[in-house]
Design a protein around this motif. Structure first.
Motif, mmCIF file in Angstrom:
data_model
loop_
_atom_site.group_PDB
_atom_site.id
_atom_site.type_symbol
_atom_site.label_atom_id
_atom_site.label_comp_id
_atom_site.label_asym_id
_atom_site.label_seq_id
_atom_site.Cartn_x
_atom_site.Cartn_y
_atom_site.Cartn_z
ATOM 1 N N PHE A 245 4.420 -26.812 34.608
ATOM 2 C CA PHE A 245 3.672 -27.093 33.780
ATOM 3 C C PHE A 245 3.080 -28.291 33.475
ATOM 4 C CE2 PHE A 245 0.949 -27.171 30.072
ATOM 5 C CZ PHE A 245 -0.282 -26.382 30.274
ATOM 6 N N MET A 246 2.038 -29.107 33.354
ATOM 7 C CA MET A 246 1.662 -30.580 33.079
ATOM 8 C C MET A 246 0.759 -30.808 32.011
ATOM 9 S SD MET A 246 1.475 -33.262 36.084
ATOM 10 C CE MET A 246 1.039 -35.247 35.512
ATOM 11 N N GLY A 247 0.661 -31.769 31.532
ATOM 12 C CA GLY A 247 -0.038 -32.231 30.235
ATOM 13 C C GLY A 247 -0.446 -32.848 29.452
ATOM 14 N N ARG A 248 -1.189 -33.107 28.563
ATOM 15 C CA ARG A 248 -0.948 -34.548 27.752
ATOM 16 C C ARG A 248 -1.328 -33.934 26.775
ATOM 17 N NH1 ARG A 248 -6.175 -36.823 26.075
ATOM 18 N NH2 ARG A 248 -7.981 -34.589 25.935
ATOM 19 N N MET B 26 5.968 -32.695 31.594
ATOM 20 C CA MET B 26 6.055 -32.057 32.140
ATOM 21 C C MET B 26 7.593 -31.114 31.941
ATOM 22 S SD MET B 26 6.453 -33.424 36.915
ATOM 23 C CE MET B 26 4.587 -34.128 37.171
ATOM 24 N N LEU B 27 6.833 -29.449 32.049
ATOM 25 C CA LEU B 27 7.580 -28.938 32.192
ATOM 26 C C LEU B 27 8.296 -28.156 32.927
ATOM 27 C CD1 LEU B 27 5.399 -26.673 29.292
ATOM 28 C CD2 LEU B 27 6.911 -28.690 29.182
ATOM 29 N N VAL B 28 9.977 -28.347 32.912
ATOM 30 C CA VAL B 28 10.622 -28.429 34.589
ATOM 31 C C VAL B 28 11.643 -27.006 34.391
ATOM 32 C CG1 VAL B 28 12.485 -29.579 35.578
ATOM 33 C CG2 VAL B 28 10.446 -30.496 34.619
ATOM 34 N N ALA B 29 11.537 -26.300 34.836
ATOM 35 C CA ALA B 29 12.700 -25.393 35.311
ATOM 36 C C ALA B 29 14.030 -25.911 35.189
ATOM 37 C CB ALA B 29 12.209 -23.876 36.098
ATOM 38 N N GLU B 30 14.903 -24.905 34.943
ATOM 39 C CA GLU B 30 16.721 -25.181 35.073
ATOM 40 C C GLU B 30 17.138 -25.078 36.765
ATOM 41 O OE1 GLU B 30 18.945 -22.051 33.932
ATOM 42 O OE2 GLU B 30 19.831 -24.099 33.067
ATOM 43 N N GLN B 31 16.217 -24.149 37.568
ATOM 44 C CA GLN B 31 15.816 -23.782 38.670
ATOM 45 C C GLN B 31 14.881 -23.833 38.892
ATOM 46 O OE1 GLN B 31 18.674 -23.208 40.105
ATOM 47 N NE2 GLN B 31 20.251 -23.703 38.888
#
Length: 659
Positions: A629-632, A545-550
């Motif tokens: 965003f999520m992926g493999r 997962m790509l994660v934003a700080e906020q």
């Protein structure tokens, strides 16, 4: 400075050849037609073997496209005649060489002269020079000159020898009376009936006999030179077993295999006729046109070239939610639109906004090639608009070099097939994390236990997708059937299903009634869920997962996230990794978080609530709320079918009135 002396220069050959044999090689003359990929390597290898005389022909000059394989192709030789360059290189090895030059090539007027006094002919003509090759081999047969052809195939070589009194070139290949496509096919399959190289050809469309183009490698060219020189040594010194047509040799370094081929009757062999028919069908099917961006030589302006590259940015289901309006030499407007009203997956237009961010990042990377940078501003401040405009200016950036991600812009694609489960290395993960910038991080889900948990979530998630009429409308609209490539949709061959699954899906997609019939009475969701979700979910290096700080809230937040996603994806491509988005779990979680019903179908909301809870328990509620965003990801072959893009001409809109 030491003075050249033949005996000393080639003394290290002794032991494998005797002194008298070395002197015999010194007295031999070899004709080589073609100084390109294999020809240049043949000349230098045979020169170092100690051959004393050559007849060389080639009418071409070196260009940049030769750099990957041709011995004489260098920046210093661009535009120079190949035959002159290779002659100079050979003389730099043995200044005593006797070289006769044929800089205009060989034709009917000088064929006899080219073969005059020749002890051996080594074929190095361009693959597609069929008429010249047929005449050359016929002349060799008539004059009693042995002939060797070593073809560069993949990462190996296939060798055929034609000796006086034996089977002739035409008797073996049977090319007479056929068009160029068929001659190319017969030459290709006749050279390598074992077809060792075809097993790892990742993109068959790169072979196009009609357009006279095909892929090549330096490894193959150098292996050709080694194999052909060995055959030359045995033929010229009359020692060792020389394999002659219809027998041949095929060595493939990639496959770790050496096969001694035997094709009785050559291309007239009944089994070979079947292979020819199959290959004919495959190559014609693979010859679909591919989209590619234009170069400056096509007359396009710098801005047009940048836009032509930018259109390769990713978008959900290849919707390409943008159009371009050129307003000046270095200014343009991006007109964007989301698909929330038609596409259930485009929740509040956020996925489309991610795509716009990926577009802007792609524009900036493309601009770097020209020493430019992108400045942009979104018009207005409204957050719920389905359409937005971005005014963009390309500004000089004199100290900027081409982005290291530039070469990946048109290469990046989606791989929906199983990938390697080998873990990512520490350096790979660091490069991917660094690509995001300071406002985003990666949540890795790796190892067999975590992959299994995510795969199960994807499996359950897929049931929602496949039993929802709102999603059915989307799926039916986006699939391009019987297609390897599609400009504006998803080709069926890129979906990830096997042929049986594709046929079943095509039948079911005819109507929602058929879908419900399969789902109700025949467990219709199981096959696609297994092939598209569970198996790929297990077969990868990791999920992420790509994660934003906020937690992102505004259009601009999602655009910035899209820029980070594109950098991450292009970096993965640069590292030789394949990637597949897995966005629908995040999308359904977004619906649940906003308490926004997405379907009228009974029971789906409850399934989505449970799915969101499982995902939250797995990664944490805070991480899920900030995920963009999520992926493999994992190592694997490049996709052989993919979405392309609309041509730039279809993405340009007429300028509006001056503002």
């Amino acid at each position: 400075m030491p003075i050249f002396e033949y005996r000393e220069a080639f003394s290290r050959n002794l032991g494998w050849v005797t002194e008298s044999e070395q002197q015999s090689l010194r007295a031999k003359r070899i004709a080589i037609a073609g100084m390109g990929g294999v020809g240049g390597s043949h000349l230098l290898t045979l020169t170092r073997l100690g051959i004393g005389a050559f007849n060389l022909s080639d009418f071409d000059t070196f260009d940049v496209a030769n750099f990957n394989r041709q011995a004489g192709a260098m920046v210093s030789t661009l535009g120079k005649p190949k035959v002159d360059t290779m002659r100079a290189m050979a003389l730099d090895i043995n200044p005593e060489l006797d070289i006769r030059m044929f800089p205009a090539g060989v034709d009917d007027s000088n064929l006899d002269q080219f073969l005059d006094g020749v002890d051996l002919y080594v074929d190095s003509l361009d693959f597609f020079a069929f008429d010249a090759r047929k005449k050359m081999f016929a002349a060799c047969a008539a004059k009693g000159i042995p002939a060797v052809t070593a073809a560069p195939l993949g990462m190996g070589t296939a060798v055929l020898n034609f000796l006086p009194g034996g089977m002739t070139f035409e008797q073996y290949f049977r090319m007479e009376g056929h068009d160029e496509f068929e001659q190319g096919l017969r030459f290709l399959l006749g050279l390598a009936p074992a077809r060792l190289h075809m097993g790892y050809l990742v993109d068959p469309s790169r072979i196009n006999l009609a357009e006279k183009r095909g892929p090549s490698t330096i490894m193959a060219c150098q292996l050709c030179a080694g194999m052909a020189a060995t055959q030359a040594l045995k033929i010229l010194l009359k020692r060792g077993d020389v394999v002659t047509a219809p027998h041949g040799l095929h060595f493939d370094a990639y496959r770790n295999k050496l096969v001694r081929t035997h094709l009785p009757g050559g291309n007239g062999n009944p089994l070979q006729r079947i292979k020819l028919a199959l290959a004919r069908h495959m190559l014609k099917a693979a010859a679909q046109p591919r989209l590619s961006y234009r170069s400056a030589g096509d007359g396009a302006s710098v801005l047009e070239q940048i836009l032509d590259l930018a259109r390769w940015a990713p978008s959900g289901d290849n919707t390409q939610v943008w159009r371009f309006e050129i307003t000046g030499e270095y200014r343009f407007t991006i007109h964007t639109f989301d698909t929330r009203d038609e596409v259930v997956y485009d929740v509040d237009g956020r996925p489309s906004q991610l795509s716009v961010g990926a577009l802007i990042e792609t524009l900036d990377i493309a601009a770097s090639r020209f020493g430019l940078a992108v400045q942009y501003a979104r018009r207005g401040t409204a957050e719920n608009e389905t359409k937005s405009q971005y005014d963009v200016t390309l500004v000089p950036a004199p100290t900027r070099s081409t982005s290291e991600l530039f070469d990946q812009l048109t290469v990046r694609s989606v791989q929906r097939r199983p990938l390697s489960t080998a873990p990512l290395g520490a350096q790979q993960k660091q490069a991917l994390e660094s690509a995001l910038g300071g406002h985003f991080r990666v949540e890795w889900m790796e190892g067999s236990a975590q992959r299994w948990k995510v795969a199960r979530i994807l499996f359950r998630n897929a049931k929602i997708r496949l039993t929802m009429p709102e999603a059915y409308k989307v799926h039916k609209a986006i699939i391009a059937w019987d297609a390897q490539y599609s400009e504006d949709r998803l080709p069926d061959q890129a979906v990830g299903l096997d042929p049986i699954g594709l046929k079943l899906m095509r039948w079911a997609m005819h109507s929602w009634g058929r879908v419900k019939l399969l789902n109700t009475y025949f467990a219709g969701t199981w096959l696609p869920r297994l092939q598209l979700d569970l198996i790929p979910g297990l077969a990868c290096a990791a999920h992420f997962m790509l994660v934003a700080e906020q937690a992102p809230r505004t259009v601009d937040d999602y655009v910035e996230a899209g820029r980070a996603v594109q950098r991450f994806w292009l970096t993965a491509c640069k590292l030789g990794l394949q990637l597949q988005p897995e966005m629908t779990p995040l999308i359904f979680a977004s619906y649940v978080r906003a308490n926004k019903r997405f379907s009228q179908e009974a029971g789906l909301w409850e399934q989505a609530v449970k799915l969101s809870a499982r995902l939250s328990a797995h990664v944490g509620e805070q991480t899920l709320n900030r995920a963009v965003f999520m992926g493999r990801i994992g190592a694997g072959p490049a996709a052989t079918a993919r979405s392309t893009r609309l041509p730039l001409s279809k993405l340009l809109v007429t300028p509006t009135a001056p503002r």
